[in-house]
Scaffold this active site. Structure first.
Site: not given
Ligand code: PEP
Ligand code: MG
Length: 759
Positions: A634-635, A369, A645, A682, A512, A476, A611
């Site tokens: 990322n995933d 917060h 990660r 993304c 999302r 998100r 992902e």
């Molecule tokens: C990702 O996994 O690349 C992604 C954009 O989602 P997050 O980072 O929120 O898992």
């Molecule tokens: Mg992700």
């Protein structure tokens, strides 16, 4: 740190521990330590310099230099390379030490035959206690792993020095003022920006004058008065003009206010008074109980709420005692850098916002917060700085670099000037990017790239205009859910999504659906303990198994979009059947909305996030069902590489600019192109100019990234010949290297592509 570093440093630490435990005279132990460190680091020289009174570094032990120099060679702070390491409190890694302007030759040491030198400061409590040096004959730059290992060894040596066996404790007390040396602290970036100011330590001091009372009625009355005063003060505090605009910070503050008015809390305090405690004693007891309950909770988001409770309990105690016992009530410097273990959102506002320049927290996460409120105040924030409160004194000059998660304490003039220069350059760059805001992201050979931003807070939406983004490529939705103390209902969610679409002003927003479960927990939802939460019951898996939550969210999105275009995408889709089931839920909600006579969205675009690697083998079935595909790199990478990660031991081990990743991305772009399905990316990679350059070269034409990277990525696009890069990438498909980064960097350099990898 890599695995190699960890196992390397573990081994040397084990050996060091047994030497330190041996019953040998202290000098013999030191001699043995330098011998072992030199051996483990494959260095010809290892020397330990210890800081003595008067800011003098004395050679205490050496392997490799002339043993007669021990206790003879002395250097002042700032003198020679060893003195430079101590002065800057930073490592020095030199392939040719003698070529360095600060090299000071000491004939008694016999060090002229050594070329490379790595020196690290021995730090404790934010002060330099000595310097540890290794040297080699050959000219070499020590690797990052070697620097890290030596830094770990220095931590152990710091304890040895502090123990008082080597030099008397009294010598370790810094002389007035100037012996307090600079330190550089690292943490995580919670809000970007750079600021300079004076440290103000926020350490709430609560003392309870009396625990037990004979007259409960008068304690109840005292409590009632204090609570009323507290409510009024909170209202005044939240009315401050700096925070009057809408956004999540208002929700955070409202949540705080509702906790302040929590009937259960008041009841428990009243019961404690009935049990014989004073009002103060009762507040403290209830806080202690809450702490005990919370300490059993492993969920980081839930634990964050404890800070709200602590903040409120302290506030109530202050109203009971009539005293304000934090630095906020004292005279403040004009430029406050607030230092705290952690704090609630209202505690931050106790410090006049117009004086606040930055916030540094020992704990603290991006969704806490206090972080939300600090972002609304637009100050840089660095969190998770280890032992922060032990390393900073009140009024220390502090520089906070929120973008790079660095905090410079008591920085010398040189670092100060360097930072000021960096700020100047950053401002210049920002002005340059601002000037580019309305220019199109078109490459030199005419390829148009859609640049979008990633968002999670309503307040992020103003960045669309500020940075000239085309839309939100990833919203998100779990972020606003994490900030609340209870599950938002459909009406609440509808307001939230409507606000986002209003703010976006017609620009597309890809919502999302909830990516919770696994390690992203909601404070109000019971969670299972899972061994591998990232691969666990999360995202669309949870949404399909418990469809009421997902359906409520879809209902709210549809209601919010009325007459406007709606983009929805599902996270962590693993098989085409999951996507079909999720899409069917949208159709069902659209039909319900129609039956209720609600105006439908003008068009609904439904997409999947790619992902999970397994989905790649179902593209033939998936693509015809999709309106768009969004690559969550990322995933996707963590699963492609089987490399967590969030685990620092492996997170940087594999390079996204590797032949394997590029092959996957190239294939995805081609398949989507053939199927006529728009594809975007993304993940974090889209916001790094060199990586983004490569993505454009592979044919991606839509990227989504953190706002601050839009300018650097646009500058890259406008200076790129995408066709030339494509042709170059085609020559690299068979390269066996683990990373193509250097080759791509050379391409950028040779072709004048602007690749500025900073914010
Ligand atoms: C990702 O996994 O690349 C992604 C954009 O989602 P997050 O980072 O929120 O898992
Ligand atoms: Mg992700």
């Amino acid at each position: 740190m890599t695995t190699a570093t960890v196992s390397g440093s573990r081994r040397v630490l084990r050996r060091m521990r047994s030497i330190m435990a041996a019953s040998l005279p202290v000098q013999s132990r030191l001699d043995e330590l330098v011998r072992v460190i030199a051996g483990e680091m494959v260095a010809e020289v290892c020397s330990i310099y210890v800081m003595r009174a008067g800011e003098v570094l004395e050679l205490f032990a050496t392997e490799g230099l002339n043993p007669d120099a021990v206790h003879q060679t002395r250097l002042r702070v700032g003198e020679g390379l060893v003195g430079t390491v101590a002065m800057n409190a930073l490592p020095l890694n030199l392939p040719d030490a003698q070529a360095h302007p600060k090299f000071a030759y000491r004939p008694e040491t016999g060090e002229e035959i050594y070329h490379s030198l790595l020196g690290v400061p021995i730090l404790r409590g934010g002060r330099v206690r000595g310097v540890l040096v290794i040297q080699n004959r050959t000219q070499r730059l020590y690797s990052e792993e070697e620097v890290e290992t030596l830094e770990v060894i220095a931590v152990v040596l710091a304890e040895l020095i502090h123990g008082g066996d080597l030099i008397d404790r009294s010598e370790q007390v810094p002389a007035q003022g100037n012996a307090i040396l600079p330190v550089r602290l690292t943490g995580i970036s919670i809000n970007e920006g750079i600021a300079i100011g004076e440290a103000v330590l926020h350490v709430p001091r609560v003392s309870i004058p009396q625990m037990f009372a004979d007259d409960p009625a008068s304690e109840h009355a005292r409590l009632a008065h204090a609570v009323a005063r507290m409510h009024r003060a909170i209202d005044d505090l939240f009315a401050s003009s700096e925070l009057s605009a809408g956004g999540e910070h208002r929700e955070v503050l409202e949540t705080y206010r509702s906790i302040a008015e929590d009937k259960g809390w008041m009841r428990r305090i009243a019961e404690a008074i009935d049990g014989g405690l004073t009002a103060e004693g009762a507040v403290q007891k209830v806080l202690d109980d809450t702490r005990t309950r919370m300490s059993a909770v492993s969920d980081p988001y839930l634990r964050e709420r404890l800070y709200d409770w602590e903040d409120l309990a302290n506030r109530l105690l202050q109203h009971l005692s009539g005293e304000n016992r934090t630095a906020a009530s004292e005279e403040l410097p004009n430029d406050v850098v607030l230092i705290a273990r952690n704090m609630g959102p209202a505690e931050l506002l106790d410090y006049e916002p117009r004086r606040l320049r930055a916030l540094v927290l020992e704990e603290g996460t991006p969704t806490s917060h206090v972080a939300i409120v600090a972002r609304a105040l637009d100050i840089p924030v660095v969190g998770q700085v280890e032992s922060l409160l032990n390393r900073i004194d009140p009024n220390d000059p502090v520089i906070v670099d929120g973008s790079n998660a660095l905090v410079y304490v008591r920085a010398g003039d040189d670092i100060h000037q360097m930072v000021v220069e960096n700020i100047r350059l950053r401002d210049q760059r920002r002005a340059r990017y601002r000037a580019m805001r309305s220019l199109p992201a078109v490459s030199r050979d005419g390829a148009t790239v859609s640049l979008n931003l990633n968002a999670g807070l309503l307040m992020d939406l103003h960045n669309l205009e500020a940075f000239g983004a085309e839309g939100v490529g990833l919203y998100r939705t779990e972020v606003p859910f994490m900030l609340r103390s209870e599950l938002p209902d459909v009406a609440n969610q509808t307001d939230l999504y409507r606000g986002i679409l209003d703010q976006a002003g017609g620009r597309p927003v890809k919502f999302r659906t909830l990516d919770v479960g696994g390690d992203k927990r909601l404070p109000y939802m019971r969670a299972n303990v899972e061994e591998n939460p990232a691969m666990g019951w999360r995202a669309i898996r949870m949404g399909l198994d418990r469809p009421s939550l997902l359906r409520q969210q879809l209902r709210a999105l549809i209601a919010a979009a009325q007459g406007r275009e709606l983009h929805v995408m599902f996270p962590m889709v693993t098989e085409v059947a999951e996507f079909a089931a999720a899409r069917a839920l949208i159709d069902r909600e659209l039909a319900h909305a129609g039956a209720r006579g609600q105006t439908p969205p003008s068009r609904v675009h439904v997409g999947a996030m790619l992902e999970v690697p397994g989905l790649i083998w179902q593209l033939d079935m998936l693509l015809p069902q999709l309106d768009f595909l969004s690559i969550g790199s990322n995933d996707l990478f963590q699963f492609l590489f089987a490399s967590d990660r969030g685990n620092p031991l492996v997170a940087g081990r594999y390079d996204p600019l590797s032949p394997a990743v590029l092959a996957v991305l190239r294939m995805l772009v081609e398949r989507c192109g053939k199927a006529g399905v728009p594809v975007s990316l993304c993940g974090e990679m889209a916001g790094r100019p060199l990586e983004a350059m490569t993505l454009v070269g592979l044919g991606l034409r839509e990227l989504s990234m953190p706002p601050s990277m839009l300018g650097p990525v646009k500058a890259m696009v406008r200076s790129l010949d995408a066709g030339a890069l494509r042709a170059y990438l085609d020559t690299l498909t068979e390269v066996p290297d683990r990373s193509l980064r250097e080759r791509l960097r050379s391409f950028a350099r040779d072709h004048g592509v602007v690749v500025e990898d900073f914010r």
